[in-house]
Scaffold this motif. Structure first.
Motif, PDB file in Angstrom:
ATOM      1  N   ASN A 196      11.039  36.060  21.473  1.00 52.87           N
ATOM      2  CA  ASN A 196      11.876  35.478  22.514  1.00 52.87           C
ATOM      3  C   ASN A 196      13.143  34.871  21.922  1.00 52.87           C
ATOM      4  O   ASN A 196      13.214  34.600  20.716  1.00 52.87           O
ATOM      5  N   VAL A 198      15.807  31.627  22.357  1.00 49.68           N
ATOM      6  CA  VAL A 198      16.083  30.316  22.935  1.00 49.68           C
ATOM      7  C   VAL A 198      17.584  30.065  22.821  1.00 49.68           C
ATOM      8  O   VAL A 198      18.174  30.209  21.743  1.00 49.68           O
ATOM      9  N   ASN A 249       1.817  29.519  25.808  1.00 53.02           N
ATOM     10  CA  ASN A 249       2.925  30.404  26.188  1.00 53.02           C
ATOM     11  C   ASN A 249       2.789  31.797  25.573  1.00 53.02           C
ATOM     12  O   ASN A 249       3.778  32.475  25.330  1.00 53.02           O
ATOM     13  N   ILE A 252       4.623  34.902  27.280  1.00 57.77           N
ATOM     14  CA  ILE A 252       6.083  34.951  27.395  1.00 57.77           C
ATOM     15  C   ILE A 252       6.607  35.848  26.287  1.00 57.77           C
ATOM     16  O   ILE A 252       6.354  35.600  25.103  1.00 57.77           O
ATOM     17  N   GLN A 255      12.092  37.349  26.422  1.00 60.00           N
ATOM     18  CA  GLN A 255      12.858  36.547  27.362  1.00 60.00           C
ATOM     19  C   GLN A 255      13.976  35.775  26.673  1.00 60.00           C
ATOM     20  O   GLN A 255      13.842  35.362  25.517  1.00 60.00           O
ATOM     21  N   ILE A 257      15.567  32.256  27.046  1.00 64.62           N
ATOM     22  CA  ILE A 257      15.240  30.984  27.674  1.00 64.62           C
ATOM     23  C   ILE A 257      16.358  30.002  27.352  1.00 64.62           C
ATOM     24  O   ILE A 257      16.544  29.596  26.212  1.00 64.62           O
TER      25      ILE A 257
END
Length: 265
Positions: A196, A198, A249, A252, A255, A257
């Protein structure tokens, strides 16, 4: 060959997860490393030049009852990665009692402020080497050491969603990281590795010499753009990244985020 300075704790077998956080001698990286340790993981950090600051972070992680190590690494210098991986492999075996680690947080980076017309090739290359090429090839080099079922978090920026003059090169390489993260998630999914991105918004750190933190006018300008009425601090970001690495999590994946308090919504 780049010299690697290491600081390690005593060998203990505790079955804890192991996380690597790059660029963790200060700022967001430091906060993230400490928050990960507070959740029960052992932590390996890298630093580019601030050995004393890195040693202090290692000491703080030890104080939390976790094992830790600090390695010198220039993430913009791909040629140094084989030596780093070799020393990391040795530390995993002899200090952590493992052949693998579980979580990688690609945090190391720096900022450049320059209008498109004024950006130099050296500035451009520096951003690409650290924020994109370095992340790509460091992750590639570490793939044999990442445990199946692990996690990768790549740091992007709120500036990939909104625009601000002077950040074209920086934001472009962060945009590349967001696309790369999706492809990492696709290719590593068979190993159960979730990836992911951030994307912090405006935050009070050393970024650009601490401009947001230390310049009241700039701080207010960004605060006025944020629904929650203030700019962020490291404690707004580190806990979120640490949480993303937990089993809570685990579903997830792939993604982006944004952690910005509602910036420009």
């Amino acid at each position: 060959m780049t010299t690697m300075n290491t600081t390690t704790t005593n060998i203990t077998a505790n079955g804890a997860k192991i996380a690597i956080v790059t660029g963790a001698s200060r700022g967001l990286g430091r906060n993230t490393a400490l928050r990960i340790a507070a959740k029960g993981s052992d932590v390996i950090i890298t630093y580019r030049s601030k050995k004393e600051e890195a040693d202090a972070v290692v000491a703080e992680i030890r104080a939390l009852g976790r094992k830790a190590a600090a390695f010198q690494l220039d993430t913009g210098n791909v040629s140094s990665f084989p030596a780093f991986v070799g020393e990391l492999r040795a530390a995993l075996q002899h200090t952590f009692g493992r052949d693998t680690f579980d979580h990688l947080v690609n945090n190391a980076g720096h900022g450049e402020y320059a209008l498109l017309a004024d950006t130099t090739e050296a500035q451009f290359d520096g951003l690409v080497n650290v924020h994109f090429k370095g992340v790509f090839f460091l992750t590639q080099a570490l793939l044999p050491l990442i445990a199946d079922g692990g996690r990768i978090v790549n740091l992007s920026s709120g500036l990939t969603r909104i625009s601000a003059a002077g950040f074209s090169a920086y934001s472009a390489v962060k945009g590349a990281i967001e696309i790369l993260s999706v492809y990492m998630a696709k290719e590593l999914g068979a190993r159960g590795i979730a990836v992911n991105t951030v994307a912090p918004g405006a935050i009070e750190t050393d970024f650009l010499g601490g401009a947001v933190r230390d310049t009241p006018e700039m701080n207010k300008t960004f605060a006025d753009m944020i629904a929650l009425g203030r700019v962020g601090v490291p404690d707004d970001i580190g806990p979120m990244i640490a949480s993303l690495l937990t089993e809570d999590n685990r579903w997830i994946n792939a993604q982006r985020i944004e952690v910005s308090g509602g910036q420009v919504i």
